[in-house]
Design an enzyme around this catalytic site. Sequence first.
Site, PDB file in Angstrom:
ATOM      1  N   LYS A   9      34.641  58.234  64.453  1.00 19.25           N
ATOM      2  CA  LYS A   9      36.079  58.060  64.666  1.00 19.25           C
ATOM      3  C   LYS A   9      36.621  57.033  63.677  1.00 19.25           C
ATOM      4  O   LYS A   9      37.724  56.533  63.832  1.00 19.25           O
ATOM      5  CB  LYS A   9      36.343  57.610  66.106  1.00 19.25           C
ATOM      6  CG  LYS A   9      36.052  58.688  67.129  1.00 19.25           C
ATOM      7  CD  LYS A   9      36.520  58.257  68.509  1.00 19.25           C
ATOM      8  CE  LYS A   9      36.185  59.326  69.539  1.00 19.25           C
ATOM      9  NZ  LYS A   9      36.540  58.891  70.898  1.00 19.25           N
ATOM     10  N   LYS A  13      35.153  55.820  56.994  1.00 15.77           N
ATOM     11  CA  LYS A  13      33.922  56.597  56.790  1.00 15.77           C
ATOM     12  C   LYS A  13      34.269  58.057  56.510  1.00 15.77           C
ATOM     13  O   LYS A  13      33.692  58.686  55.615  1.00 15.77           O
ATOM     14  CB  LYS A  13      33.067  56.585  58.055  1.00 15.77           C
ATOM     15  CG  LYS A  13      32.278  55.346  58.309  1.00 15.77           C
ATOM     16  CD  LYS A  13      31.392  55.614  59.540  1.00 15.77           C
ATOM     17  CE  LYS A  13      30.799  54.358  60.092  1.00 15.77           C
ATOM     18  NZ  LYS A  13      29.990  54.601  61.296  1.00 15.77           N
ATOM     19  N   GLU A  42      28.431  55.310  73.625  1.00 12.64           N
ATOM     20  CA  GLU A  42      28.090  53.895  73.699  1.00 12.64           C
ATOM     21  C   GLU A  42      26.931  53.580  72.765  1.00 12.64           C
ATOM     22  O   GLU A  42      25.888  54.247  72.825  1.00 12.64           O
ATOM     23  CB  GLU A  42      27.722  53.523  75.131  1.00 12.64           C
ATOM     24  CG  GLU A  42      28.527  52.331  75.614  1.00 12.64           C
ATOM     25  CD  GLU A  42      28.015  51.846  76.945  1.00 12.64           C
ATOM     26  OE1 GLU A  42      27.543  50.703  76.995  1.00 12.64           O
ATOM     27  OE2 GLU A  42      28.068  52.656  77.900  1.00 12.64           O
ATOM     28  N   ASP A  71      25.555  55.403  61.312  1.00  7.90           N
ATOM     29  CA  ASP A  71      25.653  54.058  61.869  1.00  7.90           C
ATOM     30  C   ASP A  71      25.388  53.088  60.726  1.00  7.90           C
ATOM     31  O   ASP A  71      24.411  53.236  59.990  1.00  7.90           O
ATOM     32  CB  ASP A  71      24.675  53.832  63.015  1.00  7.90           C
ATOM     33  CG  ASP A  71      25.134  52.645  63.860  1.00  7.90           C
ATOM     34  OD1 ASP A  71      26.261  52.705  64.405  1.00  7.90           O
ATOM     35  OD2 ASP A  71      24.399  51.649  63.950  1.00  7.90           O
ATOM     36  N   SER A  72      26.300  52.157  60.561  1.00  6.20           N
ATOM     37  CA  SER A  72      26.218  51.303  59.379  1.00  6.20           C
ATOM     38  C   SER A  72      26.680  49.892  59.700  1.00  6.20           C
ATOM     39  O   SER A  72      27.182  49.624  60.790  1.00  6.20           O
ATOM     40  CB  SER A  72      27.066  51.920  58.258  1.00  6.20           C
ATOM     41  OG  SER A  72      28.314  52.359  58.745  1.00  6.20           O
ATOM     42  N   PHE A 154      37.481  50.000  53.324  1.00  6.20           N
ATOM     43  CA  PHE A 154      37.733  49.586  54.707  1.00  6.20           C
ATOM     44  C   PHE A 154      36.719  48.508  55.099  1.00  6.20           C
ATOM     45  O   PHE A 154      35.875  48.108  54.284  1.00  6.20           O
ATOM     46  CB  PHE A 154      37.637  50.793  55.655  1.00  6.20           C
ATOM     47  CG  PHE A 154      36.246  51.366  55.762  1.00  6.20           C
ATOM     48  CD1 PHE A 154      35.752  52.215  54.783  1.00  6.20           C
ATOM     49  CD2 PHE A 154      35.414  51.058  56.836  1.00  6.20           C
ATOM     50  CE1 PHE A 154      34.466  52.740  54.873  1.00  6.20           C
ATOM     51  CE2 PHE A 154      34.127  51.588  56.937  1.00  6.20           C
ATOM     52  CZ  PHE A 154      33.654  52.432  55.946  1.00  6.20           C
ATOM     53  N   GLY A 155      36.801  48.067  56.337  1.00  7.53           N
ATOM     54  CA  GLY A 155      35.810  47.138  56.885  1.00  7.53           C
ATOM     55  C   GLY A 155      35.639  45.882  56.040  1.00  7.53           C
ATOM     56  O   GLY A 155      36.602  45.198  55.696  1.00  7.53           O
ATOM     57  N   TYR A 156      34.388  45.620  55.683  1.00  6.32           N
ATOM     58  CA  TYR A 156      34.041  44.402  54.949  1.00  6.32           C
ATOM     59  C   TYR A 156      34.110  44.575  53.431  1.00  6.32           C
ATOM     60  O   TYR A 156      33.698  43.680  52.691  1.00  6.32           O
ATOM     61  CB  TYR A 156      32.630  43.941  55.352  1.00  6.32           C
ATOM     62  CG  TYR A 156      32.483  43.629  56.826  1.00  6.32           C
ATOM     63  CD1 TYR A 156      32.784  42.367  57.327  1.00  6.32           C
ATOM     64  CD2 TYR A 156      32.048  44.603  57.733  1.00  6.32           C
ATOM     65  CE1 TYR A 156      32.659  42.076  58.690  1.00  6.32           C
ATOM     66  CE2 TYR A 156      31.910  44.328  59.090  1.00  6.32           C
ATOM     67  CZ  TYR A 156      32.216  43.061  59.554  1.00  6.32           C
ATOM     68  OH  TYR A 156      32.091  42.781  60.894  1.00  6.32           O
ATOM     69  N   ARG A 183      26.224  54.403  51.805  1.00  5.08           N
ATOM     70  CA  ARG A 183      26.491  55.746  52.354  1.00  5.08           C
ATOM     71  C   ARG A 183      26.090  56.811  51.338  1.00  5.08           C
ATOM     72  O   ARG A 183      25.433  57.807  51.673  1.00  5.08           O
ATOM     73  CB  ARG A 183      27.990  55.825  52.711  1.00  5.08           C
ATOM     74  CG  ARG A 183      28.412  57.034  53.497  1.00  5.08           C
ATOM     75  CD  ARG A 183      29.719  56.771  54.257  1.00  5.08           C
ATOM     76  NE  ARG A 183      29.509  55.802  55.309  1.00  5.08           N
ATOM     77  CZ  ARG A 183      30.004  54.566  55.323  1.00  5.08           C
ATOM     78  NH1 ARG A 183      30.782  54.137  54.339  1.00  5.08           N
ATOM     79  NH2 ARG A 183      29.727  53.732  56.304  1.00  5.08           N
TER      80      ARG A 183
END
Length: 197
Positions: A9, A13, A42, A71-72, A154-156, A183
Site C-alpha cells: 500500500k 514502492k 500485520e 519488506d524493506s 520517498f521514505g528515507y 529494490r
Amino acid sequence: MKKWLIATKNKGKAKDFKLLFEKHGIEVISLLDLEEPIEDVEETGMTFEENATLKAETISKKLAMPVLADDSGLEIDFLDGRPGVYSARYAGEDKNDHNNLHKVLTEMKRAPDEKRTARFVCVLAVARPGKETITKRGICEGTITREPIGTNGFGYDPIFQPNGMTKTMAELSPSEKNNISHRGNALDKLENWVKGQ
Ligand SMILES: O=P(O)(O)OP(=O)(O)OP(=O)(O)OC[C@H]1O[C@@H](n2cnc3c(O)ncnc32)[C@H](O)[C@@H]1O
Ligand SMILES: [Mg+2]
C-alpha cells in the site's frame, strides 16, 4: 500485457516497481488499485524475510493468485541496526516519512562522519497458490546525511547517500535510483524467475 499484483500500500514502492517491471513487459498493480479494499497484513516478523513472506502469502491466499511482496527498511550501524524492520513506523503508527527521517537525524546528531554508515535492505517474496514461496534480498550501502536533501523518491531517500555518489537517493531520477537500489538489486536476483513468466 502480463500483470503482476504487488502486495503493497506504499505509493513510493508501487512507483519504483512500475518502472522496474516495464523493461520486462509486465504491468504492475498494487493493493491501492483494487476496487475492494484489503485489510493491512500485520507485520509481526522479526526479519524482512518473515514479513515479506507474511504479506505475500496472506494476500496470495486471500485472492487465490500469485503475489509479490516487498519488506524493506534502513539499517543504521550507529543505531545498532535501527530502524530496521520498524522503518515504516519509526516515529509512530501513522507511518509519516517526514517524522521518521527527522527522528533518525536527531538520533544521528552525535554521530561523527565516519560512523554514519547504513544500508537500505529489500526482501522480495513471491507467493503462489500450492507452491513454495521464494525470497530474495537486495541491499544498497551508503551513509546518513546531516540534513534532508532532494525531493524525489520517498521514505528515507532524502537522508541516504549511496556509496560512491555525491547525491542523496532523493536527488536521483527514478531510473538512476532503480539502477543502484536495494529494490532493483533484489529484483535482479529474481530475474531468472521473472523471465520464465
Ligand atoms: O508494507 P507495505 O504496504 O509494502 O508498505 P510499508 O511502507 O509499510 O513498507 P514496509 O513495511 O516494507 O516498510 C518499509 C519502510 O522503509 C522505508 N523504505 C523502504 N524502501 C525505501 C526506499 O526505496 N527509499 C526510502 N525509504 C524506503 C520506508 O520508510 C518504508 O515505509
Ligand atoms: Mg508495512
